[in-house]
Write a protein that holds these residues in place. Structure first.
Motif, short mmCIF file in Angstrom:
data_model
loop_
_atom_site.label_atom_id
_atom_site.label_comp_id
_atom_site.label_asym_id
_atom_site.label_seq_id
_atom_site.Cartn_x
_atom_site.Cartn_y
_atom_site.Cartn_z
N PRO A 239 21.80 8.03 10.43
CA PRO A 239 20.60 7.35 10.93
C PRO A 239 19.33 7.68 10.15
N LEU A 240 19.28 8.89 9.57
CA LEU A 240 18.10 9.25 8.78
C LEU A 240 17.99 8.38 7.53
N LEU A 241 19.10 8.17 6.84
CA LEU A 241 19.07 7.32 5.65
C LEU A 241 18.67 5.89 6.02
N GLY A 242 19.21 5.37 7.12
CA GLY A 242 18.82 4.04 7.56
C GLY A 242 17.36 3.97 7.92
N SER A 243 16.85 5.01 8.59
CA SER A 243 15.43 5.04 8.96
C SER A 243 14.53 5.05 7.74
N LEU A 244 14.87 5.88 6.76
CA LEU A 244 14.06 5.95 5.54
C LEU A 244 14.07 4.63 4.79
N ALA A 245 15.22 3.94 4.80
CA ALA A 245 15.30 2.64 4.14
C ALA A 245 14.38 1.63 4.83
N TRP A 246 14.39 1.61 6.16
CA TRP A 246 13.50 0.72 6.89
C TRP A 246 12.04 1.05 6.62
N MET A 247 11.70 2.33 6.64
CA MET A 247 10.31 2.74 6.43
C MET A 247 9.83 2.35 5.04
N ALA A 248 10.69 2.56 4.04
CA ALA A 248 10.32 2.17 2.68
C ALA A 248 10.14 0.66 2.59
N GLY A 249 11.04 -0.09 3.24
CA GLY A 249 10.93 -1.54 3.22
C GLY A 249 9.65 -2.04 3.86
N VAL A 250 9.25 -1.42 4.97
CA VAL A 250 8.00 -1.82 5.63
C VAL A 250 6.81 -1.59 4.72
N VAL A 251 6.78 -0.45 4.05
CA VAL A 251 5.66 -0.15 3.14
C VAL A 251 5.65 -1.11 1.96
N VAL A 252 6.82 -1.36 1.37
CA VAL A 252 6.89 -2.25 0.21
C VAL A 252 6.42 -3.65 0.56
N VAL A 253 6.72 -4.11 1.76
CA VAL A 253 6.34 -5.47 2.16
C VAL A 253 4.89 -5.52 2.66
N PHE A 254 4.53 -4.63 3.58
CA PHE A 254 3.27 -4.81 4.29
C PHE A 254 2.07 -4.14 3.63
N LEU A 255 2.27 -3.11 2.83
CA LEU A 255 1.11 -2.53 2.15
C LEU A 255 0.48 -3.54 1.19
N PRO A 256 1.24 -4.20 0.30
CA PRO A 256 0.60 -5.22 -0.56
C PRO A 256 0.00 -6.38 0.24
N LEU A 257 0.69 -6.80 1.32
CA LEU A 257 0.14 -7.88 2.15
C LEU A 257 -1.18 -7.46 2.78
N ALA A 258 -1.25 -6.20 3.25
CA ALA A 258 -2.48 -5.71 3.87
C ALA A 258 -3.60 -5.63 2.85
N MET A 259 -3.30 -5.17 1.64
CA MET A 259 -4.32 -5.08 0.60
C MET A 259 -4.83 -6.46 0.22
N ARG A 260 -3.92 -7.42 0.11
CA ARG A 260 -4.33 -8.78 -0.23
C ARG A 260 -5.20 -9.39 0.86
N ALA A 261 -4.78 -9.21 2.12
CA ALA A 261 -5.56 -9.74 3.23
C ALA A 261 -6.93 -9.07 3.31
N TYR A 262 -6.96 -7.77 2.99
CA TYR A 262 -8.24 -7.03 2.99
C TYR A 262 -9.19 -7.57 1.94
N LYS A 263 -8.69 -7.84 0.75
CA LYS A 263 -9.53 -8.35 -0.32
C LYS A 263 -10.07 -9.74 0.02
N ARG A 264 -9.24 -10.56 0.65
CA ARG A 264 -9.70 -11.89 1.06
C ARG A 264 -10.74 -11.80 2.17
N ARG A 265 -10.58 -10.82 3.04
CA ARG A 265 -11.48 -10.70 4.20
C ARG A 265 -12.85 -10.19 3.81
N VAL A 266 -12.89 -9.18 2.94
CA VAL A 266 -14.19 -8.55 2.63
C VAL A 266 -14.74 -8.98 1.28
N GLY A 267 -13.93 -9.72 0.48
CA GLY A 267 -14.43 -10.20 -0.79
C GLY A 267 -14.34 -9.20 -1.91
#
Length: 267
Positions: A239-267
Motif C-alpha cells: 500500500p505504501l508504493l501505491g500511495s506514493l504513486a498516487w501522491m506523485a501523480g497528483v503533484v505531476v498533474v495539479f501543480l502545473p495546473l495550479a501554477m497556470r491558473a495562478y498566472k492567469r488569475r493574477v497576471g
C-alpha cells in the motif's frame, strides 16, 4: 520635473532564491495562524468529532465492539483529516487574491511561485495539529500503537507529505473560482465521496462490486492501509508504493495546473 521610471522587479530568479522566497512567505502564513488561532478550529474539533461519533455510534455494529473498531479506525482517520486540512491552502490563497494581496506580491522582486509555495508549506502546521489532536484523543479513548515509535513517526511524516501533495488540488480550485466559500464547497463535495468511498470507515468487502473495485485502488484506501500497518501492524510495502504513486501523480498533474491558473488569475 522629469518622472523617473521604475524598473520592473526581476523575474529570472534562481531556484535557490525561489525556495528562499517560498519559505519566507510560509512564515507569513504561520504568523497568520498564530495571530488567528481560530483558523485551527477545523483541525482540532473535526478529528475529535469524527473519532467519537464513528467509534461510539458505529463501532459495535461494524467490528463487534468499540475497542476493536478504534484500533482500525484511528490510523485510517488520519488520512481523511489530513486531506480535509489540505483544502485550507486553496481557501487562503483565494482570499488573498480577492483582497489584493497578490497585487503587492506581483510588484515585489520575488519568484512568481513563492506565494503558492509559501501557502502550501505553511499548512504543515495544520497537518501536525490534526495528527497530534487525533492521536491524543484516540489514546484517551483506548487506542494503542502496537508497532514501534519509528513506524509511528514515519506514519506522521507520510501524512504531512500526503497533505503537501493533495493540497495542490485545493490550490488549483482556489485559483479558478471567485470566492473562498466556493473553494470550500467544491473541495468538500470532492473529499467526502473520496474518503467515504474507501476502507477508512468500513471494510471494502462489504461494498457493492463496482465500489469495492474503486476502493481497493483508491489513494485514500491505500494510505489508510499504510497507516494501519505502521501504527497497529500489517502489510506496509504494497500500500505504501501505491500511495506514493498516487501522491506523485497528483503533484505531476495539479501543480502545473495550479501554477497556470495562478498566472492567469493574477497576471
Amino acid at each position: 520635473m522629469t518622472a523617473i521610471a521604475l524598473a520592473p522587479p526581476p523575474r529570472h530568479i534562481s531556484p535557490a532564491k525561489a525556495i528562499q522566497h517560498g519559505l519566507s512567505l510560509s512564515w507569513r502564513g504561520i504568523l497568520k495562524i498564530r495571530k488567528n488561532p481560530e483558523q485551527l478550529v477545523d483541525v482540532t474539533l473535526q478529528p475529535i468529532l469524527f473519532l467519537v461519533m464513528f467509534v461510539y455510534l458505529f463501532g459495535g455494529a461494524i467490528s463487534g465492539n468499540t475497542g476493536a473498531y478504534l484500533q482500525t479506525l484511528a490510523p485510517a482517520l488520519l488520512v481523511q483529516n489530513t486531506i480535509m486540512a489540505s483544502l485550507s491552502a486553496g481557501v487562503s490563497l483565494n482570499t488573498d487574491v480577492n483582497k489584493g494581496v497578490f497585487d503587492r506580491f506581483r510588484a515585489m522582486p520575488i519568484a512568481r511561485s513563492a506565494p503558492l509555495v509559501g501557502a502550501v508549506l505553511a499548512d504543515v502546521v495544520r497537518y501536525l495539529v490534526a495528527i497530534v489532536v487525533l492521536l491524543v484523543m484516540a489514546t484517551i479513548m483506548g487506542f494503542r500503537i502496537t508497532t514501534d515509535p519509528a513506524s509511528a513517526i514515519l506514519g506522521g511524516l507520510l501524512m504531512i507529505l500526503a497533505g503537501l501533495c493533495f493540497c495542490w488540488i485545493a490550490v488549483f480550485v482556489g485559483m479558478l473560482v471567485s470566492t473562498p466559500g466556493a473553494v470550500q464547497g467544491i473541495m468538500i463535495a470532492f473529499i467526502f465521496p473520496l474518503t467515504f468511498g474507501s476502507n477508512v470507515f468500513v471494510p471494502s468487502s462489504t461494498m457493492p462490486g463496482w465500489l469495492r473495485a474503486w476502493s481497493d485502488i483508491s489513494p485514500v484506501s491505500l494510505l489508510a492501509n499504510t497507516m494501519r500497518g505502521l501504527f497497529v501492524g500489517g502489510d506496509v510495502a504494497g500500500p505504501l508504493l501505491g500511495s506514493l504513486a498516487w501522491m506523485a501523480g497528483v503533484v505531476v498533474v495539479f501543480l502545473p495546473l495550479a501554477m497556470r491558473a495562478y498566472k492567469r488569475r493574477v497576471g
